[in-house]
Design a protein around this motif. Structure first.
Motif: not given
Length: 126
Positions: A61-70
């Motif tokens: 999601a754009d809201s987590v891009k760059g902060r979260f990693a799956v």
């Protein structure tokens, strides 16, 4: 019987990190794409991230891009969600989900998933 069991949630200060885990059983894990969703009271379930069956294709999601990693390890029947630079607006119950699919294109809507975990609470304080 298929089980998806999430863990790793908790209380963290803004700017901190958490790593969520989801262990699957009762299914052939490498035949499933996996997704992470979140939900807060009174709001619709929101897509967070997903990963193809082989771990090659990932969506955020754009809201987590760059902060979260799956990521995932098929040998361990496990998918993870590494969450960094957490914000209070990330507070939610986080769910993992499994979609029986070998497509490189992974669903980003909940209706595309076959199985769901029970969820783990993530609370980010300001």
């Amino acid at each position: 019987q298929v089980y998806l069991v999430e863990s790793g949630g908790g209380l963290v200060q803004a700017g901190g990190s958490l790593r969520l885990s989801c262990v699957a059983s009762g299914l052939r894990f490498n035949g499933y794409a996996m997704g992470w969703f979140r939900q807060t009271p009174g709001k619709d379930r929101e897509f967070v991230a997903s990963i193809s069956w082989n771990g090659v294709n990932k969506y955020y999601a754009d809201s987590v891009k760059g902060r979260f990693a799956v990521s995932r390890d098929n040998a361990k029947n496990t998918v993870w969600l590494q969450m960094n630079s957490l914000k209070p607006e990330d507070t939610a119950v986080y769910y993992c989900a499994a979609d029986m699919s070998l497509s490189p294109i992974v669903a980003t809507i909940g209706d595309g998933y076959d199985y769901w975990g029970q969820g783990t609470q993530v609370t980010v304080s300001s």
